[in-house]
Design a protein around this motif. Structure first.
Motif, PDB file in Angstrom:
ATOM      1  N   MET A   1      52.758  43.017  11.197  1.00  0.00           N
ATOM      2  CA  MET A   1      52.363  42.401   9.948  1.00  0.00           C
ATOM      3  C   MET A   1      51.107  41.567  10.154  1.00  0.00           C
ATOM      4  SD  MET A   1      54.580  43.618   7.846  1.00  0.00           S
ATOM      5  CE  MET A   1      54.474  45.097   8.856  1.00  0.00           C
ATOM      6  N   ALA A   2      50.566  41.041   9.082  1.00  0.00           N
ATOM      7  CA  ALA A   2      49.294  40.325   9.130  1.00  0.00           C
ATOM      8  C   ALA A   2      49.390  39.109  10.048  1.00  0.00           C
ATOM      9  CB  ALA A   2      48.894  39.889   7.726  1.00  0.00           C
ATOM     10  N   VAL A   3      48.299  38.854  10.776  1.00  0.00           N
ATOM     11  CA  VAL A   3      48.205  37.666  11.617  1.00  0.00           C
ATOM     12  C   VAL A   3      47.599  36.546  10.774  1.00  0.00           C
ATOM     13  CG1 VAL A   3      47.181  36.665  13.684  1.00  0.00           C
ATOM     14  CG2 VAL A   3      47.931  39.061  13.690  1.00  0.00           C
ATOM     15  N   LEU A   4      48.343  35.453  10.612  1.00  0.00           N
ATOM     16  CA  LEU A   4      47.908  34.367   9.758  1.00  0.00           C
ATOM     17  C   LEU A   4      47.022  33.397  10.522  1.00  0.00           C
ATOM     18  CD1 LEU A   4      51.242  33.503   7.877  1.00  0.00           C
ATOM     19  CD2 LEU A   4      49.468  35.146   7.229  1.00  0.00           C
ATOM     20  N   THR A   5      46.075  32.804   9.822  1.00  0.00           N
ATOM     21  CA  THR A   5      45.293  31.723  10.404  1.00  0.00           C
ATOM     22  C   THR A   5      46.181  30.483  10.516  1.00  0.00           C
ATOM     23  OG1 THR A   5      44.542  30.867   8.276  1.00  0.00           O
ATOM     24  CG2 THR A   5      43.236  32.646   9.283  1.00  0.00           C
ATOM     25  N   GLU A   6      45.682  29.489  11.211  1.00  0.00           N
ATOM     26  CA  GLU A   6      46.464  28.256  11.359  1.00  0.00           C
ATOM     27  C   GLU A   6      46.740  27.623  10.005  1.00  0.00           C
ATOM     28  OE1 GLU A   6      46.173  23.886  13.607  1.00  0.00           O
ATOM     29  OE2 GLU A   6      44.681  25.449  13.996  1.00  0.00           O
ATOM     30  N   GLU A   7      45.735  27.631   9.123  1.00  0.00           N
ATOM     31  CA  GLU A   7      45.912  27.040   7.789  1.00  0.00           C
ATOM     32  C   GLU A   7      46.915  27.841   6.966  1.00  0.00           C
ATOM     33  OE1 GLU A   7      43.049  27.754   9.167  1.00  0.00           O
ATOM     34  OE2 GLU A   7      42.015  25.824   9.419  1.00  0.00           O
ATOM     35  N   GLN A   8      46.862  29.161   7.050  1.00  0.00           N
ATOM     36  CA  GLN A   8      47.799  30.000   6.309  1.00  0.00           C
ATOM     37  C   GLN A   8      49.227  29.819   6.813  1.00  0.00           C
ATOM     38  OE1 GLN A   8      45.902  33.762   6.960  1.00  0.00           O
ATOM     39  NE2 GLN A   8      44.775  33.711   5.024  1.00  0.00           N
ATOM     40  N   ALA A   9      49.381  29.699   8.139  1.00  0.00           N
ATOM     41  CA  ALA A   9      50.715  29.482   8.704  1.00  0.00           C
ATOM     42  C   ALA A   9      51.279  28.145   8.245  1.00  0.00           C
ATOM     43  CB  ALA A   9      50.651  29.540  10.231  1.00  0.00           C
ATOM     44  N   MET A  10      50.439  27.127   8.189  1.00  0.00           N
ATOM     45  CA  MET A  10      50.888  25.816   7.701  1.00  0.00           C
ATOM     46  C   MET A  10      51.289  25.898   6.236  1.00  0.00           C
ATOM     47  SD  MET A  10      48.094  23.307   9.513  1.00  0.00           S
ATOM     48  CE  MET A  10      48.662  21.881   8.586  1.00  0.00           C
ATOM     49  N   LEU A  11      50.521  26.639   5.452  1.00  0.00           N
ATOM     50  CA  LEU A  11      50.842  26.813   4.036  1.00  0.00           C
ATOM     51  C   LEU A  11      52.186  27.511   3.874  1.00  0.00           C
ATOM     52  CD1 LEU A  11      49.825  26.532   1.092  1.00  0.00           C
ATOM     53  CD2 LEU A  11      48.752  28.778   1.365  1.00  0.00           C
ATOM     54  N   ARG A  12      52.432  28.555   4.653  1.00  0.00           N
ATOM     55  CA  ARG A  12      53.706  29.273   4.590  1.00  0.00           C
ATOM     56  C   ARG A  12      54.865  28.361   4.965  1.00  0.00           C
ATOM     57  NH1 ARG A  12      54.393  33.035   9.413  1.00  0.00           N
ATOM     58  NH2 ARG A  12      54.614  30.930  10.275  1.00  0.00           N
ATOM     59  N   ASP A  13      54.719  27.596   6.037  1.00  0.00           N
ATOM     60  CA  ASP A  13      55.805  26.722   6.488  1.00  0.00           C
ATOM     61  C   ASP A  13      56.086  25.634   5.456  1.00  0.00           C
ATOM     62  OD1 ASP A  13      55.875  28.243   8.777  1.00  0.00           O
ATOM     63  OD2 ASP A  13      54.766  26.810  10.007  1.00  0.00           O
ATOM     64  N   MET A  14      55.025  25.096   4.857  1.00  0.00           N
ATOM     65  CA  MET A  14      55.199  24.080   3.819  1.00  0.00           C
ATOM     66  C   MET A  14      55.953  24.655   2.626  1.00  0.00           C
ATOM     67  SD  MET A  14      52.345  22.249   1.388  1.00  0.00           S
ATOM     68  CE  MET A  14      51.334  21.700   2.767  1.00  0.00           C
ATOM     69  N   ALA A  15      55.528  25.848   2.188  1.00  0.00           N
ATOM     70  CA  ALA A  15      56.171  26.467   1.031  1.00  0.00           C
ATOM     71  C   ALA A  15      57.624  26.815   1.326  1.00  0.00           C
ATOM     72  CB  ALA A  15      55.402  27.722   0.621  1.00  0.00           C
ATOM     73  N   SER A  16      57.891  27.342   2.511  1.00  0.00           N
ATOM     74  CA  SER A  16      59.256  27.715   2.881  1.00  0.00           C
ATOM     75  C   SER A  16      60.171  26.502   2.892  1.00  0.00           C
ATOM     76  CB  SER A  16      59.244  28.388   4.252  1.00  0.00           C
ATOM     77  OG  SER A  16      60.564  28.693   4.663  1.00  0.00           O
ATOM     78  N   GLU A  17      59.692  25.414   3.491  1.00  0.00           N
ATOM     79  CA  GLU A  17      60.512  24.197   3.559  1.00  0.00           C
ATOM     80  C   GLU A  17      60.746  23.609   2.174  1.00  0.00           C
ATOM     81  OE1 GLU A  17      60.475  19.774   5.727  1.00  0.00           O
ATOM     82  OE2 GLU A  17      58.859  21.221   6.109  1.00  0.00           O
ATOM     83  N   TRP A  18      59.700  23.586   1.346  1.00  0.00           N
ATOM     84  CA  TRP A  18      59.843  23.020   0.005  1.00  0.00           C
ATOM     85  C   TRP A  18      60.817  23.831  -0.836  1.00  0.00           C
ATOM     86  CZ3 TRP A  18      58.873  24.726  -4.981  1.00  0.00           C
ATOM     87  CH2 TRP A  18      58.891  23.750  -5.980  1.00  0.00           C
ATOM     88  N   VAL A  19      60.696  25.138  -0.794  1.00  0.00           N
ATOM     89  CA  VAL A  19      61.596  25.993  -1.570  1.00  0.00           C
ATOM     90  C   VAL A  19      63.037  25.781  -1.138  1.00  0.00           C
ATOM     91  CG1 VAL A  19      62.299  28.392  -1.899  1.00  0.00           C
ATOM     92  CG2 VAL A  19      59.900  27.757  -2.160  1.00  0.00           C
ATOM     93  N   ARG A  20      63.243  25.702   0.153  1.00  0.00           N
ATOM     94  CA  ARG A  20      64.594  25.529   0.682  1.00  0.00           C
ATOM     95  C   ARG A  20      65.199  24.187   0.264  1.00  0.00           C
ATOM     96  NH1 ARG A  20      63.232  26.878   5.313  1.00  0.00           N
ATOM     97  NH2 ARG A  20      62.872  24.797   6.195  1.00  0.00           N
ATOM     98  N   ASP A  21      64.369  23.121   0.300  1.00  0.00           N
ATOM     99  CA  ASP A  21      64.889  21.777   0.049  1.00  0.00           C
ATOM    100  C   ASP A  21      64.892  21.388  -1.424  1.00  0.00           C
ATOM    101  OD1 ASP A  21      65.161  21.567   2.779  1.00  0.00           O
ATOM    102  OD2 ASP A  21      63.346  20.367   3.066  1.00  0.00           O
ATOM    103  N   ARG A  22      63.886  21.856  -2.186  1.00  0.00           N
ATOM    104  CA  ARG A  22      63.698  21.348  -3.534  1.00  0.00           C
ATOM    105  C   ARG A  22      63.967  22.363  -4.640  1.00  0.00           C
ATOM    106  NH1 ARG A  22      64.189  17.861  -5.589  1.00  0.00           N
ATOM    107  NH2 ARG A  22      62.333  17.445  -6.847  1.00  0.00           N
ATOM    108  N   ALA A  23      63.938  23.644  -4.311  1.00  0.00           N
ATOM    109  CA  ALA A  23      64.044  24.642  -5.383  1.00  0.00           C
ATOM    110  C   ALA A  23      65.003  25.776  -5.033  1.00  0.00           C
ATOM    111  CB  ALA A  23      62.661  25.190  -5.705  1.00  0.00           C
ATOM    112  N   PRO A  24      66.273  25.478  -4.809  1.00  0.00           N
ATOM    113  CA  PRO A  24      67.247  26.551  -4.567  1.00  0.00           C
ATOM    114  C   PRO A  24      67.497  27.351  -5.843  1.00  0.00           C
ATOM    115  CG  PRO A  24      68.375  24.446  -4.791  1.00  0.00           C
ATOM    116  CD  PRO A  24      66.904  24.143  -4.795  1.00  0.00           C
ATOM    117  N   VAL A  25      68.308  28.388  -5.749  1.00  0.00           N
ATOM    118  CA  VAL A  25      68.572  29.242  -6.907  1.00  0.00           C
ATOM    119  C   VAL A  25      69.233  28.451  -8.034  1.00  0.00           C
ATOM    120  CG1 VAL A  25      69.752  31.323  -7.692  1.00  0.00           C
ATOM    121  CG2 VAL A  25      68.733  31.269  -5.422  1.00  0.00           C
TER     122      VAL A  25
END
Length: 366
Positions: A1-25
């Motif tokens: 799969m695509a190799v993410l830049t450092e900024e993109q990886a940080m964006l993904r981790d931020m979004a994943s954590e926020w969705v998990r903690d703040r926006a469940p189903v």
């Protein structure tokens, strides 16, 4: 799969954590029952994290991370069915103003979009799409009068700014910006299968200044739709991935006839088939987003490939999620039904899988 830049990886981790903690189903369930059809508090948090400015130039207060960056966020939001006007506003709205707006329009709207201060909706679809665009811009002494009906318009109930497609006096397709609260704009809510914000908008003699027109016309509209399709495919990929993972966990824990149902070979084969479809879909979606950022000649073709695969894959996995959960998967209380409904709506949005297979073939020269 695509190799993410450092900024993109940080964006993904931020979004994943926020969705998990703040926006469940559970948040998606609550949003579908609310008047706004989304949670304004969560929307404010998205803006605070800079997601509304992913496609806005740094000069106007954005991060300028491109469509690949936006797709990363959309994938994570798709996992828990997060309802928000992010796609309509931060992708289509920002892209429309950035690509087709004048310097004055950009200075006026892009900083406000990046800050999450306005919601933008694209009003393009009509009741008889095969007949073409029927909405009309009639020339007047100081500009145009806009008449016509658009339906469905996503995120219209929350919108402050509308981007409307219409024919001018010469029959040319134009995109114009319209204040959602302008005189002559009538917005009627629609009940959608997935409970999201959508409406019918009637324009009755709405005054439109010629300075409100965006440059590009039909070409700009097609580019905006392709950006929306690619980002929506990324969201669909996230939805499918979460549905698959939830189902896989169930196969590993549900006991039937004294055995884990995941030990049954028939279900193993079906699980492998789902995983294979997910892998192919991810490859297509990432290629489409990267092609848009690169301005590649085959970007539209890759977008249709991605949207078709995402539609087929999500509908497959959503069906399997219901079936493999058995009786509980048919209940209102279980999340499987929400994923199934969202699959049907997203597949039909901006062209279903069949439409995009035909479009891909046409663009490929067949």
């Amino acid at each position: 799969m695509a190799v993410l830049t450092e900024e993109q990886a940080m964006l993904r981790d931020m979004a994943s954590e926020w969705v998990r903690d703040r926006a469940p189903v559970t948040a998606a369930r609550a949003a579908a029952r609310s008047e706004q059809r989304y949670d304004p508090a969560l929307w404010a948090e998205m803006a605070g994290m800079g997601w509304c400015g992913v496609l806005v130039p740094e000069a106007h207060g954005g991060a300028d991370f491109g469509c690949v960056g936006f797709g990363i966020v959309q994938e994570e939001l798709g996992r828990t069915l997060v309802a928000s006007p992010l796609l309509s506003t931060a992708l289509i709205g920002a892209s429309a103003i950035r690509l087709g707006g004048s310097a004055e329009q950009q200075a006026n709207w892009l900083p406000r979009i990046a800050a999450g201060e306005v919601v933008v909706a694209l009003a393009v679809e009509e009741e008889t799409p095969d007949a073409g665009t029927a909405a009309m811009l009639t020339a007047g002494s100081e500009g145009w009068r806009l008449d016509g009906r658009k339906t469905p318009v996503l995120d219209a109930l929350a919108a402050d700014l509308l981007i409307v497609s219409a024919r001018d006096e010469d029959g040319s397709l134009r995109l114009v910006t319209v204040d959602a609260a302008a005189e002559g704009v009538g917005i009627s809510p629609l009940d959608r299968l997935d409970g999201r914000d959508a409406a019918t908008i009637d324009f009755a003699g709405v005054p439109v200044d010629r300075a409100a027109a965006l440059d590009g016309g039909a070409e700009l509209l097609e580019h905006l739709l392709d950006r929306g399709r690619a980002a929506l495919a990324a969201e669909m990929m996230g939805t499918a991935a979460q549905a698959f993972e939830t189902t896989l966990d169930y196969l590993k824990t549900r006991v039937q006839f004294g055995q884990l149902i995941g030990s049954f070979q028939a279900l193993q084969h079906r699980a492998v088939a789902m995983q294979a479809e997910l892998i192919m879909t991810r490859s297509a979606v990432e290629a489409a987003l990267a092609a848009i950022d690169a301005g590649a000649e085959d970007a539209s073709m890759l977008v249709s490939l991605a949207k078709a695969l995402a539609g087929d894959t999500l509908r497959l996995i959503a069906r399997e999620m219901v079936q493999m959960h058995g009786g509980i998967g048919m209940t209102e209380e279980h999340d499987a039904g929400l994923y199934f409904k969202r699959a049907a709506v997203t597949d039909a949005t901006w062209g279903h899988a069949g439409f995009h297979r035909n479009r891909y073939a046409r663009l490929a020269g067949y």
